[in-house]
Motif scaffolding. Structure first.
Motif, PDB file in Angstrom:
ATOM      1  N   ILE A   1       0.881  -1.173   0.000  1.00 17.28           N
ATOM      2  CA  ILE A   1       0.000   0.000   0.000  1.00 17.28           C
ATOM      3  C   ILE A   1       0.913   1.216   0.000  1.00 17.28           C
ATOM      4  CG2 ILE A   1      -2.106  -1.028   0.885  1.00 17.28           C
ATOM      5  CD1 ILE A   1      -1.255  -0.118   3.694  1.00 17.28           C
ATOM      6  N   TYR A   2       0.553   2.190  -0.799  1.00 22.54           N
ATOM      7  CA  TYR A   2       1.483   3.279  -1.113  1.00 22.54           C
ATOM      8  C   TYR A   2       1.327   4.457  -0.156  1.00 22.54           C
ATOM      9  CZ  TYR A   2       1.655   0.314  -5.223  1.00 22.54           C
ATOM     10  OH  TYR A   2       1.792  -0.782  -6.048  1.00 22.54           O
ATOM     11  N   TYR A   3       2.459   5.073   0.148  1.00 21.77           N
ATOM     12  CA  TYR A   3       2.452   6.224   1.047  1.00 21.77           C
ATOM     13  C   TYR A   3       1.747   7.410   0.403  1.00 21.77           C
ATOM     14  CZ  TYR A   3       6.074   4.205   4.060  1.00 21.77           C
ATOM     15  OH  TYR A   3       6.776   3.418   4.920  1.00 21.77           O
TER      16      TYR A   3
ATOM     17  N   HIS B   1       4.161   7.511  -9.051  1.00 22.66           N
ATOM     18  CA  HIS B   1       5.146   7.531 -10.149  1.00 22.66           C
ATOM     19  C   HIS B   1       5.260   6.126 -10.740  1.00 22.66           C
ATOM     20  CE1 HIS B   1       8.029   5.603  -7.465  1.00 22.66           C
ATOM     21  NE2 HIS B   1       7.883   6.586  -6.590  1.00 22.66           N
TER      22      HIS B   1
ATOM     23  N   GLY C   1       7.099   3.635 -10.252  1.00 18.07           N
ATOM     24  CA  GLY C   1       7.252   2.501  -9.335  1.00 18.07           C
ATOM     25  C   GLY C   1       5.896   1.960  -8.909  1.00 18.07           C
ATOM     26  N   HIS C   2       4.999   2.868  -8.538  1.00 20.39           N
ATOM     27  CA  HIS C   2       3.666   2.434  -8.093  1.00 20.39           C
ATOM     28  C   HIS C   2       2.880   1.834  -9.258  1.00 20.39           C
ATOM     29  CE1 HIS C   2       4.691   6.155  -5.617  1.00 20.39           C
ATOM     30  NE2 HIS C   2       4.925   5.133  -4.827  1.00 20.39           N
TER      31      HIS C   2
ATOM     32  N   THR D   1       4.341  -1.818 -10.101  1.00 24.90           N
ATOM     33  CA  THR D   1       3.960  -2.954  -9.240  1.00 24.90           C
ATOM     34  C   THR D   1       2.483  -3.286  -9.439  1.00 24.90           C
ATOM     35  OG1 THR D   1       5.573  -2.173  -7.632  1.00 24.90           O
ATOM     36  CG2 THR D   1       4.071  -3.866  -6.882  1.00 24.90           C
TER      37      THR D   1
ATOM     38  N   ASP E   1      -1.278   3.813   2.308  1.00 24.41           N
ATOM     39  CA  ASP E   1      -0.722   3.733   3.661  1.00 24.41           C
ATOM     40  C   ASP E   1      -0.692   5.176   4.167  1.00 24.41           C
ATOM     41  OD1 ASP E   1       0.809   3.167   5.856  1.00 24.41           O
ATOM     42  OD2 ASP E   1       2.517   2.344   4.756  1.00 24.41           O
TER      43      ASP E   1
ATOM     44  N   TYR F   1      -3.237  -6.379   4.657  1.00 26.21           N
ATOM     45  CA  TYR F   1      -3.426  -7.556   3.807  1.00 26.21           C
ATOM     46  C   TYR F   1      -4.494  -8.501   4.367  1.00 26.21           C
ATOM     47  CZ  TYR F   1       1.124  -6.019   1.934  1.00 26.21           C
ATOM     48  OH  TYR F   1       2.149  -5.305   1.388  1.00 26.21           O
TER      49      TYR F   1
ATOM     50  N   GLY G   1       8.440  -4.139  -3.693  1.00 32.64           N
ATOM     51  CA  GLY G   1       9.761  -3.776  -4.183  1.00 32.64           C
ATOM     52  C   GLY G   1      10.803  -4.260  -3.182  1.00 32.64           C
TER      53      GLY G   1
ATOM     54  N   GLU H   1      13.066  -2.896  -1.544  1.00 34.16           N
ATOM     55  CA  GLU H   1      13.468  -2.073  -0.395  1.00 34.16           C
ATOM     56  C   GLU H   1      12.634  -2.356   0.851  1.00 34.16           C
ATOM     57  OE1 GLU H   1      11.134  -1.312  -2.351  1.00 34.16           O
ATOM     58  OE2 GLU H   1       9.956   0.413  -1.723  1.00 34.16           O
ATOM     59  N   ILE H   2      11.516  -3.059   0.686  1.00 31.41           N
ATOM     60  CA  ILE H   2      10.681  -3.316   1.866  1.00 31.41           C
ATOM     61  C   ILE H   2      10.591  -4.821   2.148  1.00 31.41           C
ATOM     62  CG2 ILE H   2       9.374  -1.144   1.744  1.00 31.41           C
ATOM     63  CD1 ILE H   2       7.151  -2.560   0.280  1.00 31.41           C
TER      64      ILE H   2
ATOM     65  N   HIS I   1      10.400  -7.550  -6.309  1.00 38.62           N
ATOM     66  CA  HIS I   1      11.040  -7.204  -7.581  1.00 38.62           C
ATOM     67  C   HIS I   1      12.112  -6.142  -7.353  1.00 38.62           C
ATOM     68  CE1 HIS I   1       8.865  -3.394  -7.873  1.00 38.62           C
ATOM     69  NE2 HIS I   1       7.715  -4.024  -7.723  1.00 38.62           N
TER      70      HIS I   1
ATOM     71  N   TRP J   1      13.099   0.035 -11.164  1.00 37.67           N
ATOM     72  CA  TRP J   1      13.297   0.775 -12.408  1.00 37.67           C
ATOM     73  C   TRP J   1      14.308   1.871 -12.122  1.00 37.67           C
ATOM     74  CZ3 TRP J   1      11.915  -0.446 -17.141  1.00 37.67           C
ATOM     75  CH2 TRP J   1      10.781  -1.231 -17.350  1.00 37.67           C
TER      76      TRP J   1
ATOM     77  N   MET K   1      16.506   6.724  -9.784  1.00 32.08           N
ATOM     78  CA  MET K   1      15.542   7.822  -9.713  1.00 32.08           C
ATOM     79  C   MET K   1      15.516   8.355  -8.292  1.00 32.08           C
ATOM     80  SD  MET K   1      12.268   6.654 -11.926  1.00 32.08           S
ATOM     81  CE  MET K   1      12.147   4.969 -11.422  1.00 32.08           C
TER      82      MET K   1
HETATM   83  N1  MSP Z   1       3.880   2.224   2.416  1.00 27.72           N
HETATM   84  C1  MSP Z   1       5.005   1.389   2.201  1.00 27.72           C
HETATM   85  C2  MSP Z   1       4.592  -0.036   1.935  1.00 27.72           C
HETATM   86  C3  MSP Z   1       3.744  -0.670   2.983  1.00 27.72           C
HETATM   87  S1  MSP Z   1       3.190  -2.234   2.504  1.00 27.72           S
HETATM   88  C4  MSP Z   1       2.528  -2.925   3.845  1.00 27.72           C
HETATM   89  C5  MSP Z   1       5.793   1.923   1.013  1.00 27.72           C
HETATM   90  N2  MSP Z   1       5.130   2.734   0.162  1.00 27.72           N
HETATM   91  S2  MSP Z   1       5.762   3.443  -1.124  1.00 27.72           S
HETATM   92  O1  MSP Z   1       4.799   4.411  -1.572  1.00 27.72           O
HETATM   93  O2  MSP Z   1       7.075   3.920  -0.875  1.00 27.72           O
HETATM   94  O3  MSP Z   1       5.784   2.360  -2.239  1.00 27.72           O
HETATM   95  C6  MSP Z   1       6.849   1.476  -2.317  1.00 27.72           C
HETATM   96  C7  MSP Z   1       6.644   0.533  -3.482  1.00 27.72           C
HETATM   97  O4  MSP Z   1       6.546   1.245  -4.724  1.00 27.72           O
HETATM   98  C8  MSP Z   1       7.828  -0.398  -3.713  1.00 27.72           C
HETATM   99  O5  MSP Z   1       7.845  -1.468  -2.809  1.00 27.72           O
HETATM  100  C9  MSP Z   1       7.581  -0.809  -5.138  1.00 27.72           C
HETATM  101  O6  MSP Z   1       6.518  -1.701  -5.189  1.00 27.72           O
HETATM  102  C10 MSP Z   1       7.171   0.517  -5.756  1.00 27.72           C
HETATM  103  N3  MSP Z   1       8.353   1.255  -6.209  1.00 27.72           N
HETATM  104  C11 MSP Z   1       8.802   2.456  -5.739  1.00 27.72           C
HETATM  105  N4  MSP Z   1       9.879   2.836  -6.468  1.00 27.72           N
HETATM  106  C12 MSP Z   1      10.161   1.896  -7.408  1.00 27.72           C
HETATM  107  C13 MSP Z   1      11.055   1.818  -8.511  1.00 27.72           C
HETATM  108  N5  MSP Z   1      11.964   2.724  -8.754  1.00 27.72           N
HETATM  109  N6  MSP Z   1      10.929   0.748  -9.337  1.00 27.72           N
HETATM  110  C14 MSP Z   1       9.957  -0.198  -9.181  1.00 27.72           C
HETATM  111  N7  MSP Z   1       9.087  -0.138  -8.165  1.00 27.72           N
HETATM  112  C15 MSP Z   1       9.282   0.763  -7.124  1.00 27.72           C
HETATM  113  O7  MSP Z   1       6.934   1.559   0.880  1.00 27.72           O
END
Ligand code: MSP
Length: 521
Positions: free
Chosen positions: A11-13, A19, A21-22, A25, A50, A234, A263, A265-266, A292, A295, A302
């Protein structure tokens, strides 16, 4: 009974703008979810935002709005991209949803009751001006004086709720042994296992220095750490902590998740903390956490400071020039699934589009339908089984590719799955070149042979199209209409059986992918 399948994105911040990345995925999950639906499976596809935590609180303050106002606005932006990219998530969860919040509280309560969450004391060097703790090393480096305010650091203690992660060390190690596919790709699994073997400490799961979060039950000044709140999405989306709810009634059968895509990083949160939380709650573990890679953009990482994020505006521009499905194809086939990063470059995008979509798939479909138009009055001919000068066992060959495509999708190897469909298309191209129906057509006695050739071409393209439909739903819908193929029956395997294309079906000429001029250097 259809198979239950559950796929999740992170879930995205909401303190970030969406962008690539979101979009990436969520798109790869969408391709998978659609494929499984086409196979006839019962799929639940979850994404969302998130929304708690100190960063959101601070950004909101800087903007002079409430945290919820900021969250509402940015969450809506993420929901908008789901439509913009035709993403078919079944639910969009927000961690500010009251059903999520109340379930998180009852989950934490359960962990307190079982002794997995306890109140502990943390002691460290505190910078009162910054409201921040320093590690012993960092405190020593600054001579125990705040580099910001110049005031001495204080020895302070803080009470926090902790999750007893250390108690799960052995069970986690055993999980990686007995279920190696739980974290993929393998390189990522080895990374986690290496770190796991260094030993686990308990993790603080509450904070008292800000307010924007879900309160710890019975201890209102403590808010639940945003990562714990977020990971629970989840299962709260399925109502698992609210057995009386309609969500639970409709959705509990989807747990455990088939695949949880994130991604790299988490990874730690998802590969270690998340399974430990599930073990503590006595819930089954997901089938796979797939991390994964990233990019990068034109060869560069980036970052905000570089200002080189591929943002929504750029993605929209790609969609306008090349079409939405071409973007989906590029993301799915050239993206960073696996352990290495992938470069998003305009030249490679153009090259992939031209080679695979214009020159191969588009060209093959338009050539075949144009010849059926010209030599068969636009009606699907009969394959009378003639020997046509090129020996291809089409039924067998396509069945093999269908299996590769389905198995690879199952294994979340999207590029290989799509590659199998493209292998069929390339074979058709070679078959046309080898059998030369356009030359044979000059001889009226060869009409039957020409029909046999063209039937095989059209039928093979139809099968490839079924396999490509989850990646390029819009373009394949256009082909379905032009060739009167009807809607998908959600029984991909039988749809892909050789010979389903009925002779006499009217086949119109299609132009699926217009040529686009090469970008300027
Ligand atoms: N909120 C947390 C995740 C909580 S999940 C229980 C978070 N959010 S985030 O907005 O930073 O989104 C991270 C996700 O965005 C990565 O895990 C990935 O899926 C995607 N990406 C962000 N940057 C990316 C790239 N440069 N390339 C590919 N995907 C990436 O972390």
């Amino acid at each position: 009974m259809p198979n239950n399948r559950y796929i999740t994105t992170p879930i995205y911040y909401v303190n970030d703008r969406p962008h690539i990345g979101h979009v990436y995925t969520t798109t790869v999950c969408d391709v998978w979810a659609r494929f499984m639906r086409l196979l006839g499976d019962d799929v639940f596809f979850l994404t969302g935002t998130d929304e708690h935590g100190q960063k959101v609180e601070q950004s909101a303050e800087a903007r002079g709005v409430t945290p919820l106002e900021l969250a509402d606005e940015n969450s809506a932006e993420f929901r908008r991209i789901m439509g913009m990219f035709d993403l078919t998530n079944d639910e969009f969860i927000r961690t500010t949803d009251s059903r999520h919040e109340s379930q998180v509280q009852s989950l934490v309560q359960r962990l307190m009751d079982s002794g997995d969450v306890y109140l502990g004391t943390f002691e460290g060097w505190y910078d009162a001006g910054q409201e921040e703790y320093y590690t012993e090393t960092k405190a020593r480096d600054v001579d125990y004086v705040s580099p910001i305010s110049g005031k001495p650091l204080e020895r302070a203690t803080e009470e926090n709720y902790y999750f007893r992660l250390s108690a799960y060390q052995d069970r986690l190690e055993a999980m990686f042994e007995s279920h190696p596919g739980i974290v993929r790709p393998e390189a990522r699994r080895n990374e986690v296992l290496g770190r796991l073997r260094e030993g686990l400490l308990d993790v603080p799961i509450s904070r008292t220095n800000f307010a924007w979060g879900i309160g710890v039950p019975g201890a209102g000044e403590h808010v639940i750490y945003v990562w714990i709140d977020a990971l629970f999405n989840y299962i709260t989306a399925l109502g698992l902590a609210d057995p009386e709810s309609d969500w639970y009634a409709a959705r509990n059968g989807y747990w455990p998740a088939t695949v949880q895509v994130i991604g790299k990083e988490i990874l730690w949160f998802h590969a270690v903390i998340w399974p430990a939380l599930l073990m503590a709650l006595e819930l089954p573990l997901p089938g796979c956490v797939y991390a994964h890679s990233f990019w990068i953009s034109e060869g560069q990482k980036m970052s905000k400071s570089m200002g080189n994020f591929i943002d929504l505006e750029q993605l929209q521009e790609y969609m306008q020039t090349y079409g939405r499905d071409s973007l989906r194809y590029f993301l799915a086939t050239q993206g960073p699934l696996g352990a290495t990063d992938a470069d998003f470059s305009r030249s490679q995008f153009h090259e992939t589009y031209t080679t695979d979509l214009v020159n191969t798939l588009g060209n093959c479909a338009s050539r075949t339908s144009a010849m059926i138009g010209k030599y068969c009055d636009g009606e699907c001919p009969v394959d009378s089984g003639d020997a046509v000068g090129a020996d291809v066992d089409w039924a067998r060959f396509t069945a093999e590719q269908v299996e590769i495509a389905a198995d690879s999708m199952e294994a979340f190897d999207l590029a290989r799955s799509i590659g199998a469909a493209m292998t069929i298309v390339r074979k058709v191209d070679a078959f046309i070149n080898d059998t030369e129906p356009f030359k044979l057509a000059k001889d009226p006695d060869a009409a039957g042979t020409v029909g046999s050739i063209l039937y095989r071409c059209a039928e093979a393209i139809r099968i490839a199209a079924c396999l490509l439909e989850s990646t390029m739903p819009d373009r394949i819908a256009t082909l379905r209409t032009a060739w009167n193929l009807g809607e998908s029956t959600a029984d991909l395997r039988s749809e892909c059986v050789w010979g389903r294309l009925a002779p006499g079906t009217s086949i119109a000429k299609v132009a699926l992918f217009p040529r686009v001029d090469a970008p300027e250097e």
